[in-house]
Design a protein around this motif. Sequence first.
Motif, PDB file in Angstrom:
ATOM      1  N   ARG A 112      12.307   2.571   3.380  1.00  0.00           N
ATOM      2  CA  ARG A 112      12.442   2.085   2.009  1.00  0.00           C
ATOM      3  C   ARG A 112      11.776   0.719   1.878  1.00  0.00           C
ATOM      4  NH1 ARG A 112      18.426   2.673  -0.365  1.00  0.00           N
ATOM      5  NH2 ARG A 112      18.795   0.805   0.882  1.00  0.00           N
ATOM      6  N   VAL A 113      11.375   0.403   0.658  1.00  0.00           N
ATOM      7  CA  VAL A 113      10.887  -0.941   0.367  1.00  0.00           C
ATOM      8  C   VAL A 113      11.900  -1.614  -0.541  1.00  0.00           C
ATOM      9  CG1 VAL A 113       8.453  -0.295   0.586  1.00  0.00           C
ATOM     10  CG2 VAL A 113       9.551  -0.216  -1.670  1.00  0.00           C
ATOM     11  N   LYS A 114      11.989  -2.937  -0.444  1.00  0.00           N
ATOM     12  CA  LYS A 114      12.872  -3.696  -1.307  1.00  0.00           C
ATOM     13  C   LYS A 114      12.045  -4.324  -2.422  1.00  0.00           C
ATOM     14  CE  LYS A 114      16.555  -7.174  -1.252  1.00  0.00           C
ATOM     15  NZ  LYS A 114      17.352  -8.108  -0.412  1.00  0.00           N
ATOM     16  N   LEU A 115      12.372  -3.981  -3.659  1.00  0.00           N
ATOM     17  CA  LEU A 115      11.633  -4.485  -4.804  1.00  0.00           C
ATOM     18  C   LEU A 115      12.034  -5.923  -5.121  1.00  0.00           C
ATOM     19  CD1 LEU A 115      11.823  -1.326  -7.114  1.00  0.00           C
ATOM     20  CD2 LEU A 115      10.043  -1.939  -5.467  1.00  0.00           C
ATOM     21  N   SER A 116      11.275  -6.556  -5.994  1.00  0.00           N
ATOM     22  CA  SER A 116      11.514  -7.962  -6.323  1.00  0.00           C
ATOM     23  C   SER A 116      12.870  -8.189  -6.986  1.00  0.00           C
ATOM     24  CB  SER A 116      10.399  -8.485  -7.234  1.00  0.00           C
ATOM     25  OG  SER A 116      10.295  -7.687  -8.404  1.00  0.00           O
ATOM     26  N   ASP A 117      13.428  -7.150  -7.621  1.00  0.00           N
ATOM     27  CA  ASP A 117      14.739  -7.308  -8.267  1.00  0.00           C
ATOM     28  C   ASP A 117      15.890  -6.922  -7.343  1.00  0.00           C
ATOM     29  OD1 ASP A 117      14.559  -4.556  -8.180  1.00  0.00           O
ATOM     30  OD2 ASP A 117      14.608  -4.259 -10.358  1.00  0.00           O
ATOM     31  N   GLY A 118      15.587  -6.629  -6.079  1.00  0.00           N
ATOM     32  CA  GLY A 118      16.626  -6.324  -5.107  1.00  0.00           C
ATOM     33  C   GLY A 118      16.878  -4.846  -4.883  1.00  0.00           C
ATOM     34  N   ARG A 119      16.352  -4.001  -5.746  1.00  0.00           N
ATOM     35  CA  ARG A 119      16.538  -2.558  -5.569  1.00  0.00           C
ATOM     36  C   ARG A 119      15.669  -2.034  -4.423  1.00  0.00           C
ATOM     37  NH1 ARG A 119      14.342   0.358  -9.344  1.00  0.00           N
ATOM     38  NH2 ARG A 119      13.254  -1.349 -10.404  1.00  0.00           N
ATOM     39  N   HIS A 120      16.032  -0.856  -3.933  1.00  0.00           N
ATOM     40  CA  HIS A 120      15.260  -0.216  -2.873  1.00  0.00           C
ATOM     41  C   HIS A 120      14.666   1.102  -3.374  1.00  0.00           C
ATOM     42  CE1 HIS A 120      18.036  -2.844  -0.617  1.00  0.00           C
ATOM     43  NE2 HIS A 120      17.068  -2.916   0.287  1.00  0.00           N
ATOM     44  N   LEU A 121      13.463   1.378  -2.937  1.00  0.00           N
ATOM     45  CA  LEU A 121      12.819   2.663  -3.197  1.00  0.00           C
ATOM     46  C   LEU A 121      12.511   3.322  -1.855  1.00  0.00           C
ATOM     47  CD1 LEU A 121      10.156   2.062  -6.034  1.00  0.00           C
ATOM     48  CD2 LEU A 121      12.462   3.022  -6.262  1.00  0.00           C
ATOM     49  N   ALA A 122      12.964   4.553  -1.700  1.00  0.00           N
ATOM     50  CA  ALA A 122      12.668   5.313  -0.487  1.00  0.00           C
ATOM     51  C   ALA A 122      11.337   6.038  -0.669  1.00  0.00           C
ATOM     52  CB  ALA A 122      13.785   6.319  -0.214  1.00  0.00           C
ATOM     53  N   TYR A 123      10.606   6.193   0.422  1.00  0.00           N
ATOM     54  CA  TYR A 123       9.298   6.822   0.306  1.00  0.00           C
ATOM     55  C   TYR A 123       8.987   7.703   1.519  1.00  0.00           C
ATOM     56  CZ  TYR A 123       7.696   3.179   3.564  1.00  0.00           C
ATOM     57  OH  TYR A 123       7.545   2.372   4.655  1.00  0.00           O
ATOM     58  N   ARG A 124       7.932   8.507   1.375  1.00  0.00           N
ATOM     59  CA  ARG A 124       7.447   9.371   2.450  1.00  0.00           C
ATOM     60  C   ARG A 124       5.925   9.385   2.395  1.00  0.00           C
ATOM     61  NH1 ARG A 124       6.117  15.066   2.890  1.00  0.00           N
ATOM     62  NH2 ARG A 124       6.682  15.416   0.702  1.00  0.00           N
ATOM     63  N   GLU A 125       5.299   9.285   3.538  1.00  0.00           N
ATOM     64  CA  GLU A 125       3.842   9.294   3.603  1.00  0.00           C
ATOM     65  C   GLU A 125       3.347  10.584   4.240  1.00  0.00           C
ATOM     66  OE1 GLU A 125       2.519   4.787   4.362  1.00  0.00           O
ATOM     67  OE2 GLU A 125       4.140   5.439   5.702  1.00  0.00           O
ATOM     68  N   MET A 126       2.173  11.021   3.817  1.00  0.00           N
ATOM     69  CA  MET A 126       1.587  12.249   4.352  1.00  0.00           C
ATOM     70  C   MET A 126       0.071  12.122   4.276  1.00  0.00           C
ATOM     71  SD  MET A 126       2.258  16.208   3.093  1.00  0.00           S
ATOM     72  CE  MET A 126       0.946  16.308   1.865  1.00  0.00           C
ATOM     73  N   GLY A 127      -0.616  12.807   5.162  1.00  0.00           N
ATOM     74  CA  GLY A 127      -2.072  12.808   5.132  1.00  0.00           C
ATOM     75  C   GLY A 127      -2.673  11.886   6.168  1.00  0.00           C
ATOM     76  N   VAL A 128      -3.906  11.480   5.934  1.00  0.00           N
ATOM     77  CA  VAL A 128      -4.590  10.612   6.888  1.00  0.00           C
ATOM     78  C   VAL A 128      -4.013   9.197   6.762  1.00  0.00           C
ATOM     79  CG1 VAL A 128      -6.678  12.010   6.689  1.00  0.00           C
ATOM     80  CG2 VAL A 128      -6.445   9.958   5.290  1.00  0.00           C
ATOM     81  N   PRO A 129      -4.155   8.365   7.789  1.00  0.00           N
ATOM     82  CA  PRO A 129      -3.643   6.991   7.690  1.00  0.00           C
ATOM     83  C   PRO A 129      -4.250   6.272   6.485  1.00  0.00           C
ATOM     84  CG  PRO A 129      -4.246   7.519   9.953  1.00  0.00           C
ATOM     85  CD  PRO A 129      -4.738   8.660   9.119  1.00  0.00           C
ATOM     86  N   LYS A 130      -3.428   5.472   5.817  1.00  0.00           N
ATOM     87  CA  LYS A 130      -3.895   4.811   4.598  1.00  0.00           C
ATOM     88  C   LYS A 130      -5.063   3.872   4.853  1.00  0.00           C
ATOM     89  CE  LYS A 130      -0.052   1.554   5.096  1.00  0.00           C
ATOM     90  NZ  LYS A 130       1.285   1.217   4.592  1.00  0.00           N
ATOM     91  N   GLU A 131      -5.130   3.336   6.076  1.00  0.00           N
ATOM     92  CA  GLU A 131      -6.227   2.430   6.405  1.00  0.00           C
ATOM     93  C   GLU A 131      -7.570   3.161   6.464  1.00  0.00           C
ATOM     94  OE1 GLU A 131      -2.365   1.023   7.785  1.00  0.00           O
ATOM     95  OE2 GLU A 131      -3.504   2.847   8.266  1.00  0.00           O
ATOM     96  N   GLU A 132      -7.511   4.481   6.681  1.00  0.00           N
ATOM     97  CA  GLU A 132      -8.741   5.277   6.811  1.00  0.00           C
ATOM     98  C   GLU A 132      -9.027   6.122   5.576  1.00  0.00           C
ATOM     99  OE1 GLU A 132      -8.221   7.644  10.288  1.00  0.00           O
ATOM    100  OE2 GLU A 132      -7.611   5.958  11.555  1.00  0.00           O
ATOM    101  N   ALA A 133      -8.039   6.246   4.700  1.00  0.00           N
ATOM    102  CA  ALA A 133      -8.158   7.165   3.568  1.00  0.00           C
ATOM    103  C   ALA A 133      -9.188   6.706   2.547  1.00  0.00           C
ATOM    104  CB  ALA A 133      -6.805   7.334   2.896  1.00  0.00           C
ATOM    105  N   LYS A 134      -9.910   7.677   2.002  1.00  0.00           N
ATOM    106  CA  LYS A 134     -10.847   7.415   0.909  1.00  0.00           C
ATOM    107  C   LYS A 134     -10.178   7.654  -0.442  1.00  0.00           C
ATOM    108  CE  LYS A 134     -14.923   8.725   3.619  1.00  0.00           C
ATOM    109  NZ  LYS A 134     -16.063   9.678   3.735  1.00  0.00           N
ATOM    110  N   ASN A 135      -9.143   8.475  -0.437  1.00  0.00           N
ATOM    111  CA  ASN A 135      -8.413   8.791  -1.663  1.00  0.00           C
ATOM    112  C   ASN A 135      -6.922   8.596  -1.421  1.00  0.00           C
ATOM    113  OD1 ASN A 135     -10.661  10.026  -3.391  1.00  0.00           O
ATOM    114  ND2 ASN A 135     -10.810  11.242  -1.530  1.00  0.00           N
ATOM    115  N   LYS A 136      -6.329   7.693  -2.174  1.00  0.00           N
ATOM    116  CA  LYS A 136      -4.907   7.387  -2.025  1.00  0.00           C
ATOM    117  C   LYS A 136      -4.171   7.852  -3.281  1.00  0.00           C
ATOM    118  CE  LYS A 136      -6.300   3.542   0.839  1.00  0.00           C
ATOM    119  NZ  LYS A 136      -6.468   2.090   0.976  1.00  0.00           N
ATOM    120  N   ILE A 137      -3.196   8.718  -3.076  1.00  0.00           N
ATOM    121  CA  ILE A 137      -2.536   9.385  -4.197  1.00  0.00           C
ATOM    122  C   ILE A 137      -1.030   9.166  -4.125  1.00  0.00           C
ATOM    123  CG2 ILE A 137      -2.143  11.580  -5.367  1.00  0.00           C
ATOM    124  CD1 ILE A 137      -4.723  12.620  -4.109  1.00  0.00           C
ATOM    125  N   ILE A 138      -0.461   8.677  -5.217  1.00  0.00           N
ATOM    126  CA  ILE A 138       0.997   8.541  -5.338  1.00  0.00           C
ATOM    127  C   ILE A 138       1.503   9.729  -6.145  1.00  0.00           C
ATOM    128  CG2 ILE A 138       2.899   7.156  -6.221  1.00  0.00           C
ATOM    129  CD1 ILE A 138       1.227   4.683  -5.785  1.00  0.00           C
TER     130      ILE A 138
END
Length: 214
Positions: A49-75
Amino acid sequence: MHSSQFPAMYAEIAVALAAGLLSWAYQTIKPPLPKICGSPGGPPITSPRVKLSDGRHLAYREMGVPKEEAKNKIIVIHGFDDSKNLSLPVSQETIEELSIYFLFFDRAGYGESDPYPSRSVKSEAYDIQELADQLQIGSKFYVIGMSMGAYPVYGCLKYIPHRLSGASLVVPFVHYWWPSLPANISKQGFQKLCTADQRTFQVAHHTPGYSTGG
Protein backbone atom coordinates in the motif's frame (compact mmCIF):
# COMPACT_ATOMS: atom_id res chain seq x y z
CA MET A 1 -61.35 12.07 30.74
CA HIS A 2 -63.72 13.23 28.06
CA SER A 3 -64.63 10.51 25.54
CA SER A 4 -63.54 12.72 22.62
CA GLN A 5 -59.98 12.64 23.93
CA PHE A 6 -59.63 8.86 23.56
CA PRO A 7 -59.13 8.80 19.77
CA ALA A 8 -56.36 11.41 20.03
CA MET A 9 -54.71 9.50 22.86
CA TYR A 10 -54.83 6.25 20.93
CA ALA A 11 -53.34 7.97 17.89
CA GLU A 12 -50.43 9.28 19.96
CA ILE A 13 -49.83 5.82 21.41
CA ALA A 14 -49.93 4.28 17.93
CA VAL A 15 -47.44 6.83 16.62
CA ALA A 16 -45.10 6.21 19.55
CA LEU A 17 -45.31 2.44 19.05
CA ALA A 18 -44.69 2.79 15.33
CA ALA A 19 -41.68 5.00 15.95
CA GLY A 20 -40.31 2.53 18.47
CA LEU A 21 -40.78 -0.39 16.09
CA LEU A 22 -39.11 1.49 13.25
CA SER A 23 -36.17 2.38 15.49
CA TRP A 24 -35.83 -1.23 16.61
CA ALA A 25 -36.06 -2.50 13.03
CA TYR A 26 -33.40 -0.02 11.88
CA GLN A 27 -31.01 -1.04 14.64
CA THR A 28 -31.64 -4.69 13.78
CA ILE A 29 -30.90 -4.40 10.06
CA LYS A 30 -28.27 -1.66 10.30
CA PRO A 31 -24.95 -3.12 9.13
CA PRO A 32 -22.02 -2.90 11.53
CA LEU A 33 -19.39 -0.23 10.94
CA PRO A 34 -16.71 -1.45 8.53
CA LYS A 35 -13.44 -2.58 10.04
CA ILE A 36 -10.49 -0.92 8.38
CA CYS A 37 -7.71 -3.20 7.21
CA GLY A 38 -4.85 -3.23 9.68
CA SER A 39 -6.92 -1.77 12.52
CA PRO A 40 -7.54 -3.71 15.77
CA GLY A 41 -10.00 -6.48 14.94
CA GLY A 42 -9.93 -5.57 11.26
CA PRO A 43 -8.81 -7.71 8.31
CA PRO A 44 -5.06 -8.13 7.87
CA ILE A 45 -3.11 -6.22 5.24
CA THR A 46 -1.83 -8.65 2.62
CA SER A 47 -1.00 -6.26 -0.24
CA PRO A 48 1.49 -3.43 -0.67
CA ARG A 49 0.00 0.00 0.00
CA VAL A 50 0.98 3.63 -0.40
CA LYS A 51 0.17 6.33 2.13
CA LEU A 52 -1.46 9.37 0.57
CA SER A 53 -0.84 12.96 1.64
CA ASP A 54 -4.08 13.00 3.66
CA GLY A 55 -3.09 9.89 5.62
CA ARG A 56 -5.23 7.37 3.76
CA HIS A 57 -3.79 4.19 2.27
CA LEU A 58 -4.31 2.75 -1.19
CA ALA A 59 -3.53 -0.91 -1.84
CA TYR A 60 -2.13 -1.83 -5.23
CA ARG A 61 -0.94 -4.69 -7.44
CA GLU A 62 1.61 -4.60 -10.23
CA MET A 63 1.76 -6.81 -13.31
CA GLY A 64 3.75 -6.95 -16.53
CA VAL A 65 7.28 -5.87 -17.30
CA PRO A 66 9.21 -3.85 -14.68
CA LYS A 67 8.10 -0.23 -14.68
CA GLU A 68 11.68 0.92 -15.19
CA GLU A 69 11.74 -0.94 -18.53
CA ALA A 70 8.15 -0.45 -19.65
CA LYS A 71 7.29 1.59 -22.72
CA ASN A 72 3.59 1.66 -21.86
CA LYS A 73 2.40 2.20 -18.30
CA ILE A 74 -1.28 1.56 -17.67
CA ILE A 75 -3.34 2.16 -14.52
CA VAL A 76 -6.42 -0.07 -14.42
CA ILE A 77 -9.46 1.17 -12.45
CA HIS A 78 -11.86 -1.50 -11.25
CA GLY A 79 -15.64 -1.21 -11.17
CA PHE A 80 -18.37 -1.74 -8.59
CA ASP A 81 -18.05 -4.85 -6.41
CA ASP A 82 -14.53 -5.52 -7.68
CA SER A 83 -10.94 -4.85 -6.65
CA LYS A 84 -7.34 -4.66 -7.78
CA ASN A 85 -7.48 -8.43 -8.20
CA LEU A 86 -9.71 -8.23 -11.26
CA SER A 87 -8.79 -10.51 -14.13
CA LEU A 88 -7.52 -8.70 -17.21
CA PRO A 89 -7.59 -10.90 -20.34
CA VAL A 90 -4.22 -10.02 -21.82
CA SER A 91 -1.60 -12.57 -22.79
CA GLN A 92 1.97 -12.57 -21.53
CA GLU A 93 3.09 -12.47 -25.15
CA THR A 94 1.22 -9.20 -25.70
CA ILE A 95 2.56 -7.74 -22.46
CA GLU A 96 6.13 -8.47 -23.48
CA GLU A 97 5.69 -7.47 -27.11
CA LEU A 98 4.24 -4.06 -26.18
CA SER A 99 6.40 -3.69 -23.07
CA ILE A 100 3.43 -3.03 -20.75
CA TYR A 101 3.46 -2.33 -17.04
CA PHE A 102 0.04 -2.60 -15.36
CA LEU A 103 -0.85 -0.96 -12.07
CA PHE A 104 -4.08 -2.08 -10.38
CA PHE A 105 -5.33 -0.51 -7.16
CA ASP A 106 -8.24 -0.74 -4.73
CA ARG A 107 -10.26 2.44 -4.95
CA ALA A 108 -11.03 4.22 -1.68
CA GLY A 109 -13.27 2.02 0.46
CA TYR A 110 -12.64 -1.11 -1.59
CA GLY A 111 -10.46 -4.10 -0.78
CA GLU A 112 -7.53 -3.10 1.40
CA SER A 113 -7.72 0.65 0.73
CA ASP A 114 -8.97 2.94 3.46
CA PRO A 115 -12.53 4.30 3.15
CA TYR A 116 -13.14 7.90 2.19
CA PRO A 117 -16.77 9.02 2.76
CA SER A 118 -16.10 12.30 0.95
CA ARG A 119 -14.90 10.51 -2.18
CA SER A 120 -15.71 12.34 -5.39
CA VAL A 121 -14.84 12.29 -9.08
CA LYS A 122 -12.15 14.87 -8.36
CA SER A 123 -10.66 13.03 -5.38
CA GLU A 124 -10.50 9.78 -7.36
CA ALA A 125 -8.51 11.52 -10.10
CA TYR A 126 -6.04 12.94 -7.60
CA ASP A 127 -5.76 9.58 -5.84
CA ILE A 128 -4.65 8.12 -9.16
CA GLN A 129 -2.16 10.91 -9.73
CA GLU A 130 -0.66 10.55 -6.26
CA LEU A 131 -0.49 6.77 -6.58
CA ALA A 132 1.41 7.16 -9.85
CA ASP A 133 3.79 9.68 -8.29
CA GLN A 134 4.51 7.62 -5.19
CA LEU A 135 5.27 4.54 -7.29
CA GLN A 136 7.32 6.69 -9.68
CA ILE A 137 5.81 5.34 -12.87
CA GLY A 138 6.52 8.55 -14.77
CA SER A 139 4.92 11.82 -15.76
CA LYS A 140 2.56 10.20 -18.29
CA PHE A 141 0.46 7.05 -18.15
CA TYR A 142 -2.63 5.45 -19.64
CA VAL A 143 -5.84 4.79 -17.70
CA ILE A 144 -8.38 2.04 -18.33
CA GLY A 145 -11.74 2.17 -16.54
CA MET A 146 -13.74 -1.02 -16.12
CA SER A 147 -17.53 -0.67 -15.79
CA MET A 148 -18.19 1.79 -12.92
CA GLY A 149 -14.47 2.47 -12.98
CA ALA A 150 -15.29 4.63 -15.99
CA TYR A 151 -16.20 7.72 -13.99
CA PRO A 152 -12.71 8.06 -12.42
CA VAL A 153 -11.43 8.07 -16.02
CA TYR A 154 -13.76 10.99 -16.75
CA GLY A 155 -12.30 12.65 -13.66
CA CYS A 156 -8.75 12.11 -14.95
CA LEU A 157 -9.70 13.64 -18.29
CA LYS A 158 -11.08 16.68 -16.48
CA TYR A 159 -8.62 17.21 -13.64
CA ILE A 160 -5.29 15.67 -14.70
CA PRO A 161 -5.34 15.55 -18.54
CA HIS A 162 -1.68 16.63 -18.63
CA ARG A 163 -0.73 13.31 -16.99
CA LEU A 164 -2.47 11.07 -19.51
CA SER A 165 -0.99 9.33 -22.52
CA GLY A 166 -4.45 7.99 -23.30
CA ALA A 167 -7.70 6.75 -21.79
CA SER A 168 -9.98 3.80 -22.49
CA LEU A 169 -13.33 2.59 -21.16
CA VAL A 170 -14.35 -1.08 -20.95
CA VAL A 171 -18.10 -1.77 -20.65
CA PRO A 172 -18.53 1.65 -19.01
CA PHE A 173 -21.44 3.23 -17.20
CA VAL A 174 -22.80 5.30 -20.09
CA HIS A 175 -24.78 8.56 -20.03
CA TYR A 176 -27.53 7.57 -22.47
CA TRP A 177 -29.07 11.06 -22.39
CA TRP A 178 -25.85 12.95 -23.03
CA PRO A 179 -26.71 15.49 -25.77
CA SER A 180 -23.23 15.22 -27.31
CA LEU A 181 -23.77 11.52 -28.03
CA PRO A 182 -25.68 10.79 -31.29
CA ALA A 183 -29.26 9.82 -30.45
CA ASN A 184 -29.23 6.71 -32.64
CA ILE A 185 -26.10 5.37 -30.93
CA SER A 186 -27.56 6.09 -27.47
CA LYS A 187 -30.79 4.31 -28.39
CA GLN A 188 -29.01 1.27 -29.80
CA GLY A 189 -26.78 0.98 -26.77
CA PHE A 190 -29.66 1.43 -24.33
CA GLN A 191 -31.75 -1.25 -26.03
CA LYS A 192 -28.94 -3.77 -25.64
CA LEU A 193 -29.14 -3.51 -21.86
CA CYS A 194 -31.09 -6.10 -19.91
CA THR A 195 -34.54 -4.97 -18.77
CA ALA A 196 -33.49 -4.52 -15.14
CA ASP A 197 -30.60 -2.23 -16.13
CA GLN A 198 -32.85 -0.23 -18.46
CA ARG A 199 -35.25 0.41 -15.58
CA THR A 200 -32.38 1.42 -13.29
CA PHE A 201 -31.15 3.99 -15.80
CA GLN A 202 -34.69 5.30 -16.38
CA VAL A 203 -35.29 5.74 -12.65
CA ALA A 204 -31.98 7.58 -12.27
CA HIS A 205 -32.75 9.74 -15.30
CA HIS A 206 -36.18 10.81 -14.04
CA THR A 207 -35.40 11.16 -10.33
CA PRO A 208 -35.43 14.86 -9.30
CA GLY A 209 -31.99 16.01 -8.27
CA TYR A 210 -30.33 12.94 -9.71
CA SER A 211 -31.31 13.29 -13.33
CA THR A 212 -28.84 12.02 -15.91
CA GLY A 213 -30.25 14.39 -18.46
CA GLY A 214 -28.95 17.80 -19.47
